[in-house]
Motif scaffolding. Structure first.
Motif, short mmCIF file in Angstrom:
data_model
loop_
_atom_site.label_atom_id
_atom_site.label_comp_id
_atom_site.label_asym_id
_atom_site.label_seq_id
_atom_site.Cartn_x
_atom_site.Cartn_y
_atom_site.Cartn_z
N TYR A 24 23.31 76.05 94.67
CA TYR A 24 23.65 75.19 93.54
C TYR A 24 24.98 75.57 92.91
CZ TYR A 24 19.58 72.09 93.31
OH TYR A 24 18.66 71.11 93.56
N THR A 111 22.09 61.46 82.80
CA THR A 111 20.73 60.97 82.59
C THR A 111 19.73 62.10 82.41
OG1 THR A 111 21.30 59.11 83.98
CG2 THR A 111 18.96 59.45 83.59
N GLU A 149 20.23 55.02 91.56
CA GLU A 149 19.28 53.95 91.26
C GLU A 149 19.49 53.19 89.96
OE1 GLU A 149 16.36 57.01 91.49
OE2 GLU A 149 15.20 56.07 89.91
N PHE A 233 7.04 50.64 80.51
CA PHE A 233 8.21 51.37 81.01
C PHE A 233 7.96 51.81 82.46
CE2 PHE A 233 10.28 55.50 81.71
CZ PHE A 233 11.60 55.16 81.46
N PHE A 235 9.43 54.38 85.59
CA PHE A 235 10.36 55.30 86.24
C PHE A 235 9.98 55.26 87.72
CE2 PHE A 235 12.05 59.99 86.32
CZ PHE A 235 13.00 59.62 87.25
N HIS A 237 11.41 55.51 91.50
CA HIS A 237 12.54 56.02 92.28
C HIS A 237 12.56 55.44 93.70
CE1 HIS A 237 15.40 59.06 93.68
NE2 HIS A 237 14.56 59.38 94.66
N ILE A 271 11.37 61.06 78.68
CA ILE A 271 10.25 60.54 79.47
C ILE A 271 9.12 61.54 79.39
CG2 ILE A 271 9.51 59.88 81.80
CD1 ILE A 271 12.44 59.15 82.35
N HIS A 307 8.73 60.08 96.08
CA HIS A 307 8.98 59.55 97.43
C HIS A 307 7.72 59.16 98.18
CE1 HIS A 307 12.71 62.12 96.90
NE2 HIS A 307 13.10 60.85 96.87
N TYR A 325 2.93 64.65 92.86
CA TYR A 325 2.93 65.83 91.99
C TYR A 325 1.85 65.62 90.94
CZ TYR A 325 7.46 66.70 94.10
OH TYR A 325 8.47 66.91 95.01
N GLU A 373 8.47 67.90 100.61
CA GLU A 373 9.30 66.85 100.00
C GLU A 373 10.34 66.39 101.03
OE1 GLU A 373 9.93 64.24 98.34
OE2 GLU A 373 9.31 65.08 96.41
N PHE A 374 10.83 65.17 100.88
CA PHE A 374 11.86 64.56 101.72
C PHE A 374 11.33 64.21 103.12
CE2 PHE A 374 15.20 67.14 99.17
CZ PHE A 374 15.35 66.12 98.26
N TYR A 484 22.83 71.76 97.60
CA TYR A 484 21.58 71.08 97.97
C TYR A 484 21.71 69.59 97.68
CZ TYR A 484 19.65 75.80 97.80
OH TYR A 484 19.41 77.12 98.00
N LEU A 486 20.51 65.27 98.34
CA LEU A 486 19.36 64.39 98.18
C LEU A 486 19.11 63.68 99.52
CD1 LEU A 486 20.14 63.39 94.52
CD2 LEU A 486 18.14 64.66 95.31
O1 3ON Z 1 14.16 53.11 82.56
C1 3ON Z 1 15.04 53.87 83.26
C2 3ON Z 1 14.97 53.50 84.70
C3 3ON Z 1 15.87 54.31 85.47
C4 3ON Z 1 16.29 53.70 86.76
C5 3ON Z 1 14.81 55.31 83.09
C6 3ON Z 1 15.85 56.14 83.74
C7 3ON Z 1 17.07 56.25 82.83
C8 3ON Z 1 15.26 57.52 83.90
C9 3ON Z 1 16.28 55.56 85.05
C10 3ON Z 1 17.17 56.34 85.88
C11 3ON Z 1 16.75 57.09 86.90
C12 3ON Z 1 17.64 57.90 87.72
C13 3ON Z 1 19.08 57.85 87.51
C14 3ON Z 1 17.09 58.70 88.67
C15 3ON Z 1 17.80 59.56 89.56
C16 3ON Z 1 17.15 60.40 90.39
C17 3ON Z 1 17.83 61.34 91.26
C18 3ON Z 1 19.29 61.43 91.21
C19 3ON Z 1 17.16 62.15 92.13
C20 3ON Z 1 15.74 62.29 92.35
C21 3ON Z 1 15.29 63.25 93.21
C22 3ON Z 1 13.90 63.49 93.48
C23 3ON Z 1 13.38 64.61 94.10
C24 3ON Z 1 11.92 64.69 94.38
C25 3ON Z 1 14.21 65.71 94.47
C26 3ON Z 1 13.75 66.84 95.05
C27 3ON Z 1 14.63 67.97 95.22
C28 3ON Z 1 14.27 69.13 95.83
C29 3ON Z 1 12.96 69.31 96.51
C30 3ON Z 1 15.18 70.30 95.81
O2 3ON Z 1 16.25 70.22 96.63
#
Ligand code: 3ON
Ligand code: FE
Length: 493
Positions: A24, A111, A149, A233, A235, A237, A271, A307, A325, A373-374, A484, A486
């Motif tokens: 990181y 965010t 997103e 609401f 959230f 993804h 949230i 996911h 989770y 994950e992934f 790391y 996504l």
């Molecule tokens: O109402 C809004 C709807 C919305 C689209 C609420 C909000 C502002 C939270 C929103 C925006 C959401 C965003 C920008 C989400 C972005 C997510 C993101 C960049 C990544 C998500 C990653 C998920 C996982 C499970 C990552 C895992 C990582 C690891 C295992 C370590 O490497």
């Protein structure tokens, strides 16, 4: 002489936090070179390009970001030609990235908790979120698109990775309208005479949420589009598709906008997970007929899903495989992700959901309890029944930990294969690439980036998907690390 008891051996971790933290660090440089430090051999038949996206910066000019999901999108590209591989990386030239690099300081609210310096007074009533284009990258309809997103896609030159601007699909999308980061491609879409079809969505938040679904033809044009209003609401993804449905899990969360408006907390920190409320499952027809009740609402246990692996229809049931989770890992203003106490968080685990569309009931079954994950599958099986999946996993069988291994699951026989990069390696999302002309579902390769803490650099590993436990076929040492990431995708075009 010092003997360890059996118990302390079991409790021993497969990683150290310091090693994990190394992945990181920001990568500020942009590279362009042939990879010449390779162990093993790149399969000659592996031809095409792996694109990856993820936060490239974890700080702006030494001002640390509060959360990795707030980091500016950086695209990495590894092209395989005739047994050789070429690397290139470049930041997405978003408005926010360019402005902050020029200013040498944080100018936007992130965010997930990054705030403009100066406390709440500097952040109050700033509702402008920074589009960081950091979550996924796809090549579709001759366009390379970096996705995040909550906002518009950015279009890039597929060769130079130069940013060309926002993508509005010939005006089908308007400024400010999002194009989510988890499109699904159905390889043969009956509706389109067997042509491939890309399905994606957008979320427009509010007291009720608007979910819009887009279907794109191979030329990259939006050929179908419909919007639906959902109470409450969301959230959301990721989603899944089948030949007839788009399915969303509306996780049980609430959003309190006040601390966000007052500049005290970032949007993502407002949230709140609701452990006593069920998860709503939204089943939306892909081809809605007029007069038909549009959405079916089903319910299952509380939990949080980022996911899904895949979904498919079996008679009146829809089966969905998802990483769940027990709680949404809530982001707290005082916390520092670099100090993550993995054991204190609940692991992602793989579940299969059976949705009965006739009587509206849902049952579920745990497939894999190891932290994972992934996920990735054979691209031809998206929306259809399938046998194999590949997923990042913890080295240890139980508990929550960073991803250090690649796991293959045979959903038919239950067989598992594991390849681990522990103790000093940390894996990212694996991508399954079918061997050209292959017929068997697991005939191909699994590609993944591995952060090697011992050398503070990343490797691209290539494994034989038919047997992950054989170890790597090739390990390509990059000249640097890649933070790391996504998601990404492979294109053989
Ligand atoms: O109402 C809004 C709807 C919305 C689209 C609420 C909000 C502002 C939270 C929103 C925006 C959401 C965003 C920008 C989400 C972005 C997510 C993101 C960049 C990544 C998500 C990653 C998920 C996982 C499970 C990552 C895992 C990582 C690891 C295992 C370590 O490497
Ligand atoms: Fe994702």
């Amino acid at each position: 002489m010092h003997f360890k008891s059996q118990e302390s051996l079991v409790a021993e971790k497969s990683y150290t936090r310091e090693d994990w933290q190394g992945g990181y660090q920001s990568l500020t440089q942009e590279f362009d070179y042939w990879i010449d430090d390779i162990e093993g051999q790149i399969p000659i038949e592996l031809q095409g390009t792996l694109f990856r996206n993820g936060p490239g910066l974890l700080d702006v000019n030494d001002q640390p970001l509060h959360h990795p999901f707030d980091g500016d999108g950086m695209i990495s590209k590894i092209t395989f030609t005739n047994g050789r591989a070429h690397f290139r990386n470049r930041f997405v030239g978003t408005t926010g990235y360019l402005a902050e690099q020029k200013a040498g300081k944080i100018l936007y609210r992130g965010t997930f908790g990054t705030q403009k310096p100066g406390g709440w007074l500097a952040n109050i009533f700033d509702f402008n979120l920074k589009n960081i284009a950091n979550t996924n990258v796809i090549y579709w309809g001759g366009k390379l698109l970096a996705l995040w997103e909550a906002a518009e896609a950015y279009r890039l030159d597929p060769h130079t990775l130069e940013t060309l601007g926002n993508e509005y699909f010939n005006g089908a999308l308007s400024a400010g309208e999002a194009f989510a980061a988890h499109p699904r491609v159905e390889k043969t879409c009956d509706q389109d005479g067997g042509a491939p079809c890309l399905v994606n969505f957008s979320i427009k938040p509010g007291l009720s949420t608007t979910i819009t679904i887009f279907e794109l033809n191979p030329a990259g044009e939006i050929v179908r589009q419909h919007a639906h209003s959902v109470p409450g609401f969301c959230f959301i993804h990721d989603f899944v598709i089948t030949p007839n449905y788009c399915i969303f899990f509306q996780n049980p969360v609430t959003f309190n906008p006040i601390p966000f408006a007052l500049g005290i907390r970032a949007a993502g920190e407002c949230i709140k997970f609701q452990p006593h409320q069920p998860t709503q499952i939204l089943v939306i027809p892909r081809f809605p007929k007029e007069g038909q009740l549009e959405i079916k609402f089903l319910e299952t246990h509380s939990g949080f899903v980022f996911h899904h692996v895949n979904a498919f229809e079996v008679e009146e049931e829809v089966l969905i495989d998802s990483i769940c989770y027990q709680h949404l890992p809530e982001v707290e203003p005082e916390s520092d992700f670099r100090q993550t106490d993995f054991e204190a968080l609940s692991p992602g685990q793989l579940w299969r959901f059976y949705l009965n569309l006739k009587d509206g009931t849902v049952r579920r079954e745990l497939i894999e309890s190891r932290c994972c994950e992934f996920p990735s599958i054979h691209p031809a099986n998206v929306g259809h029944s399938y046998r194999y999946l590949y997923i990042g996993a913890a080295h240890a069988e139980s508990g929550n930990a960073p991803l250090q291994a690649l796991l293959k699951i045979d959903l038919e026989s239950g067989e598992r294969q594991l390849w681990s990069a522990a103790p000093r390696g940390f894996v990212g999302e694996p991508i399954f690439v079918p061997r050209p002309g292959s017929e068997k579902e697991d005939d191909g390769w699994v590609l993944a980036l591995v952060y090697d803490a011992a050398h503070h650099r990343s490797d691209l590993v290539i494994l034989d998907a038919s047997d992950l436990s054989k170890g790597v076929i090739a390990r390509l040492h990059l000249k640097h690390h890649i933070p790391y990431g996504l998601h990404g995708s492979f294109t053989s075009e």
